[in-house]
Every structure is written in C-alpha cells, then in structure tokens.
Write an enzyme that holds these catalytic residues in place. Structure first.
Site, short mmCIF file in Angstrom:
data_model
loop_
_atom_site.label_atom_id
_atom_site.label_comp_id
_atom_site.label_asym_id
_atom_site.label_seq_id
_atom_site.Cartn_x
_atom_site.Cartn_y
_atom_site.Cartn_z
CG ASP A 1 -1.83 1.15 1.36
OD1 ASP A 1 -2.82 1.13 0.61
OD2 ASP A 1 -1.59 2.06 2.16
CD GLU B 1 -2.18 2.63 -3.72
OE1 GLU B 1 -3.20 3.26 -3.99
OE2 GLU B 1 -1.54 2.83 -2.66
C1 QV4 Z 1 -8.81 13.45 7.25
C2 QV4 Z 1 -8.66 14.59 6.26
C3 QV4 Z 1 -7.19 14.90 6.03
C4 QV4 Z 1 -6.54 15.21 7.38
C5 QV4 Z 1 -6.77 14.02 8.32
C6 QV4 Z 1 -6.12 14.24 9.69
O1 QV4 Z 1 -9.25 14.22 5.00
O2 QV4 Z 1 -7.03 15.99 5.15
O3 QV4 Z 1 -5.16 15.39 7.18
O4 QV4 Z 1 -8.17 13.75 8.47
O5 QV4 Z 1 -6.97 14.79 10.59
C7 QV4 Z 1 -9.50 8.29 6.09
C8 QV4 Z 1 -10.51 9.40 5.78
C9 QV4 Z 1 -9.79 10.72 5.61
C10 QV4 Z 1 -9.01 11.05 6.89
C11 QV4 Z 1 -8.04 9.90 7.14
C12 QV4 Z 1 -7.25 10.09 8.43
O6 QV4 Z 1 -11.20 9.07 4.58
O7 QV4 Z 1 -10.74 11.74 5.36
O8 QV4 Z 1 -8.27 12.24 6.68
O9 QV4 Z 1 -8.76 8.65 7.24
O10 QV4 Z 1 -8.11 10.02 9.52
C13 QV4 Z 1 -7.86 4.64 2.63
C14 QV4 Z 1 -8.99 5.59 2.24
C15 QV4 Z 1 -8.85 6.93 2.88
C16 QV4 Z 1 -8.69 6.78 4.39
C17 QV4 Z 1 -7.43 5.96 4.61
C18 QV4 Z 1 -7.10 5.76 6.07
O11 QV4 Z 1 -8.99 5.74 0.83
O12 QV4 Z 1 -10.03 7.70 2.62
O13 QV4 Z 1 -8.60 8.07 5.00
O14 QV4 Z 1 -7.64 4.66 4.02
O15 QV4 Z 1 -8.15 5.16 6.73
C19 QV4 Z 1 -3.24 8.59 -2.91
C20 QV4 Z 1 -2.09 7.68 -2.51
C21 QV4 Z 1 -2.49 6.22 -2.53
C22 QV4 Z 1 -3.78 6.00 -1.74
C23 QV4 Z 1 -4.85 6.92 -2.31
C24 QV4 Z 1 -6.16 6.81 -1.55
O16 QV4 Z 1 -0.99 7.88 -3.36
O17 QV4 Z 1 -1.45 5.48 -1.95
O18 QV4 Z 1 -4.42 8.28 -2.22
N1 QV4 Z 1 -4.20 4.60 -1.77
C25 QV4 Z 1 -3.92 3.66 -0.67
C26 QV4 Z 1 -5.07 2.71 -0.43
C27 QV4 Z 1 -6.22 3.45 0.19
C28 QV4 Z 1 -5.82 3.94 1.56
C29 QV4 Z 1 -4.43 4.39 1.64
C30 QV4 Z 1 -3.56 4.32 0.60
C31 QV4 Z 1 -3.93 4.77 2.97
O19 QV4 Z 1 -5.40 2.04 -1.61
O20 QV4 Z 1 -7.37 2.66 0.26
O21 QV4 Z 1 -6.68 5.02 1.95
O22 QV4 Z 1 -3.52 3.55 3.58
O23 QV4 Z 1 -3.47 8.50 -4.29
#
Ligand code: QV4
EC number: 3.2.1.1
Length: 474
Positions: A188, A225
């Site tokens: 990831d 990824e």
């Molecule tokens: C929120 C705010 C942020 C703030 C943060 C801190 O949005 O701006 O900084 O609070 O207070 C969840 C929430 C998100 C929240 C975050 C932290 O949706 O709103 O931030 O938690 O509390 C998955 C989901 C995310 C989720 C995250 C952690 O998609 O929504 O965030 O898990 O639970 C880029 C990257 C790529 C990534 C992609 C999504 O390059 O690597 O974005 N893809 C991978 C996974 C994805 C996962 C993550 C990475 C993180 O495939 O599923 O994100 O592990 O393109």
C-alpha cells in the site's frame, strides 16, 4: 520479485475485499480452486483502529502487527492460507508499510484490544515512538518528492523506513506472514516510501515457505501501489524493477474505451503500445477498491454490461498480471462492508445460481467473469492473431488456435462470418451460457474447416461480447 507463483496454468488474482478469513477458505475450496483462480488479494491482516460506523478504510490505519481484525484472528488466517494453498490458490496480503493510524482523540483501542495514542505517535503494541516517524507535515504539492515521501498521507503517521528499528519491525511482520504460507504482498502507498528503503526491506525477506508447496528459494511476489498518470515526479519507473506496479493507466484507458469514449479498434495496440509498463511488471485491473468509488472514466459493477465487456477484454488480451475486483455494494466512499448489529462482518450468501445476495456483489461469481478466468487458463501461452475490426466499435481476435473473442459496442448488430482460428467443430459461447452435459446453455458457434464461424452479437443482446475456447467444445 515479479513472479506471482501461480499453480499449474492459472492466471488471475481476485481481490476479496473485506471478506473474512473463514469465508475465503471456504471460497477457495468450493469455488476459486474448481474455477481455476490463481490467487486472492486479502484485506489488511494486522490490527487497526476502530472508526465510528466501521468504514472499510479503518483497516488502512494500523495500531500493531497483531493479526486480529474484523476478518478474523491469526489462527483463522493461518487456516485459510493452508486450505487455499492446498487447492492451488495463493494468498497475497495488502500490507501497510508506509504509516500507522492518523489522529484519534485520546487513547485508541484497536481490533486486537491494543491501546495506542496516535496523536503522540505512541504505538506500544509494536512498539513505535515518535522517533520512528517523520516529523508531521501535510502533502500539499503532489509533485514535491519530499512532501510525498516524508509528509503524512491524509494525516496518517508517517513511518521512517530508513531507520533500522522500523525496518526490523516491518521485516519481522512480513516474515511472519511468509511463515504462515502467503505468496506475496500488495504494498500500500508504495509511492510514499523511498524506493531504496523498499529495496532493502524486500531483499531482506525470507524465501517462501516450502511447507506450503513453494519451490526452494522462491522469493515473495511484490506488487506496489503507485498511482502514476504519466506526469508524476515520483514515477512508477522507480519501483518497477523491485516488483510489479499497479498500472492505473490500464484501468483508466479500458474504462474510457468500453464507455465508448475511444473506439475499440484502437485496442489492437493495447499494452506497451499505450505507454503501459512492460507486461511482466504491470499489475492490471479494470477497477480497484479506491477508484471504483470515484466518479470518472473507471468502470465498476454499477455499469454491468460495460464492466463485463471490459473484464472480458482484460482477461482475453495477453498483457499484465491480472486482478479482478470483488466488491460489496456501496452508496458512498465510507459505506462499511455488510455487517450485523454488533458490527461483525457477515458471510456472503448465495442464490441457486451461485450469485451473492446479501450486500456482497461478488463480481468473481458472475458467469461472464469466471468464464473468462477459465478462458485465460485455456489459452495460456498463445499470442493474439487474426485481429479484425469494423473500423469502429466491433472487434474480434484469436488467441492462437485455442480461443476466440468478439465484441460489439456499436448501436447496431454484429452479424458476419469471422475467422475464429479454431479447429472445426461446435463451440459454446461461454459468456451467454456454458457447456453442460455436452450441450450449450447459451449461444453456440459452428466453425468450418477454414476456421470461420458465423458470429452474431445483437446491439440489444444481454452481453456485448462472445467468447469461444477449446475447453468448451461440444
Ligand atoms: C482526514 C482529512 C485529512 C486530514 C486528516 C487528519 O481528509 O485531510 O489530514 O483527516 O486529521 C481516512 C478518511 C480521511 C481522513 C483519514 C485520516 O477518509 O478523510 O483524513 O482517514 O483520519 C484509505 C482511504 C482513505 C482513508 C485511509 C485511512 O482511501 O479515505 O482516509 O484509508 O483510513 C493517494 C495515494 C495512494 C492512496 C490513495 C487513496 O498515493 O497510496 O491516495 N491509496 C492507498 C489505499 C487506500 C488507503 C491508503 C492508501 C492509505 O489504496 O485505500 O486510503 O492507507 O493517491
């Protein structure tokens, strides 16, 4: 570490997103093994925070490396891996090496009962303390390498993979999974880690476990990824020699084509001709668990006709290491997986046709999709020959003399004699039906001595694709 260690002639990985380990074990034995699936990508296995409403994404916020989540515990995980390997289905784990949980008010308690204080970067279950992380900063410029790799992706505490302690804990975690019999890992957020640090970690891992049927000296399969649309400062090319890389351009372009934004005739040069990675380095997919939730070009289960056509093309065209998505129904980004009143994930249930009914979509159980997994196995090691198109959205091609595919994405019928390249005989179309007890339950095509057959795909047929192969000959 590009070899997925598939068993026999198998070719396709399915992502059983948010499934429980005991259900996956059962699915390997009753469906995936018999249908010729090569492997399963499973959701993260290690302990995570508990987020209100239990969104799927809580699993991307680790608390420790204890193997207890809503999918099950270590014993259930080990049992699943063994039972799947026993029927020739490999397990690949989605691993979070980049970060730990984001901010949480007060003391967080994880899915294994471990406490942590993410705000203080304190994770005693590992243990990690603030010194194991990069200083807190936000990613505001996605073309600034320092920010992308050393700041926090959506506020997730960013581990410092150049530190000996962090490296040793990550390697220990991955080696533990290898010991349990997994074949490899989806890494990831790989883009958010320096490739030199990943290289160190990957090359330090143990060989795969010979007690689970892997040959001596087998290296874990790695697919990373990295989202690279073609103009990123941190590019896929920095990672492709370490392991395979998710080819997001494939997902976007195949969506565009089958949505009708790009004529199918252009698919003749599909693959590296479209600027994609070399085939053996590309992990390919129509949609993944993230981009199926975004609007845009990417297709998902909500557009089933086009989705099935795109998937048929994905599995028929010899390019990439293919993965199919298996989803649960969602309304928005945060929809949790099917769960009961106690917030326990529920098991999929099936109707008499084997389709899932209780909130699980199970694309992998759609006949048009599992039939193409069988097609890909049947035509393995053959090339594309006999390409035909109508100059627009009707195309056909052969896979050597073992398989034939035709698509109609025009608003008028496809009806004509086409070269199927197959030996003379009658073949079942494995999209509209199956070969059962010596006859076809759907369309059939009779191929003459010259390899030609009459192909009909009406513009209002249920599916816009027809597929023949030697294992479905009457
Ligand atoms: C929120 C705010 C942020 C703030 C943060 C801190 O949005 O701006 O900084 O609070 O207070 C969840 C929430 C998100 C929240 C975050 C932290 O949706 O709103 O931030 O938690 O509390 C998955 C989901 C995310 C989720 C995250 C952690 O998609 O929504 O965030 O898990 O639970 C880029 C990257 C790529 C990534 C992609 C999504 O390059 O690597 O974005 N893809 C991978 C996974 C994805 C996962 C993550 C990475 C993180 O495939 O599923 O994100 O592990 O393109």
């Amino acid at each position: 570490q590009h070899n997925p260690h598939w068993w026999g002639n198998r070719n396709t990985i399915v992502h059983l997103f948010e499934w429980k380990w005991s259900d996956i074990a059962q699915e390997c034995e009753s469906f995936l093994g018999p249908r010729g699936f090569a492997g399963v990508q499973v959701s993260p296995v290690n302990e995570n925070i508990i987020a209100a409403g239990r969104p799927w994404w809580e699993r991307y916020q680790p608390i420790s490396y204890k193997l207890t989540t809503r999918s099950g515990n270590e014993e259930e995980f080990g049992d699943m891996v063994r039972r799947c390997n026993d029927v020739g289905v490999r397990i690949y784990v989605d691993v979070l090496l980049n970060h730990m949980s984001g901010d949480f008010d007060g003391v967080a308690v994880g899915t294994a009962g471990t406490e942590a204080e993410p705000r203080k970067k304190s994770f005693p279950g590992v243990p990690y303390t603030a010194q194991d992380f990069h200083p807190t900063c936000e990613i505001t410029d996605w073309n600034d390498r320092f920010q992308v790799q050393q700041c926090e992706l959506v506020g997730l505490k960013d581990l410092d993979q150049s530190s000996d302690w962090v490296r040793s804990k990550l390697i220990e975690f991955l080696d533990h999974l290898i010991e349990l019999g997994v074949a490899g890992f989806r890494v990831d957020a790989a883009k958010h880690m320096a490739s030199e640090d990943l290289e160190y970690i990957y090359s330090s891992l143990s060989n795969l476990n010979i007690d689970h049927g892997f040959p001596h000296n087998s290296r874990p399969f790695i697919f990373q990824e990295v989202i690279d649309h073609g103009h990123e400062t941190v590019s896929r090319d920095e990672y492709k020699d370490l392991g395979a890389v998710t080819e997001f351009r494939f997902s976007e372009e195949i969506g565009n084509a089958f949505r009708g934004n790009n004529a199918l005739k252009w698919l003749q040069s599909w693959g590296t001709g479209w600027g994609f990675l070399p085939s053996g380095q590309a992990l390919t997919f129509v949609d993944n668990h993230d981009n199926q939730r975004d609007a845009g070009a990417v297709l998902n289960y909500k557009s089933p006709r086009q989705y099935k056509m795109a998937t048929a093309f994905h599995l028929a065209y010899p390019y990439g290491i293919s993965r199919v998505m298996s989803s649960f129904a969602f309304d928005d980004h945060d929809t949790p997986p099917p769960q009961d009143a106690q917030e326990r994930i529920i098991s999929p249930e099936f109707d008499e046709d084997g389709a899932c009914v209780n909130g699980w979509i199970c694309e992998h159980r759609w006949r048009q999709i599992y039939a193409m997994v069988g097609f890909k196995n049947a035509v393995r090691d053959t090339e594309i020959t006999g390409w035909w198109d109508n100059g627009d959205n009707q195309i056909s091609f052969c896979r050597g003399n073992k398989g034939f595919l035709a698509f109609n994405n025009n608003l008028y019928d496809l009806s004509q004699d086409l070269n199927t390249c197959l030996p003379a005989g009658t073949y079942c179309d494995v999209i509209s039906g199956s070969l059962i007890d010596g006859s076809c339950t759907g369309k059939s095509v009779t191929v003459n001595d010259n390899g030609y057959g009459y192909i009909h795909i009406g513009s209002d047929d249920f599916d816009g694709v027809l597929a023949l192969h030697v294992d479905a000959k009457v």
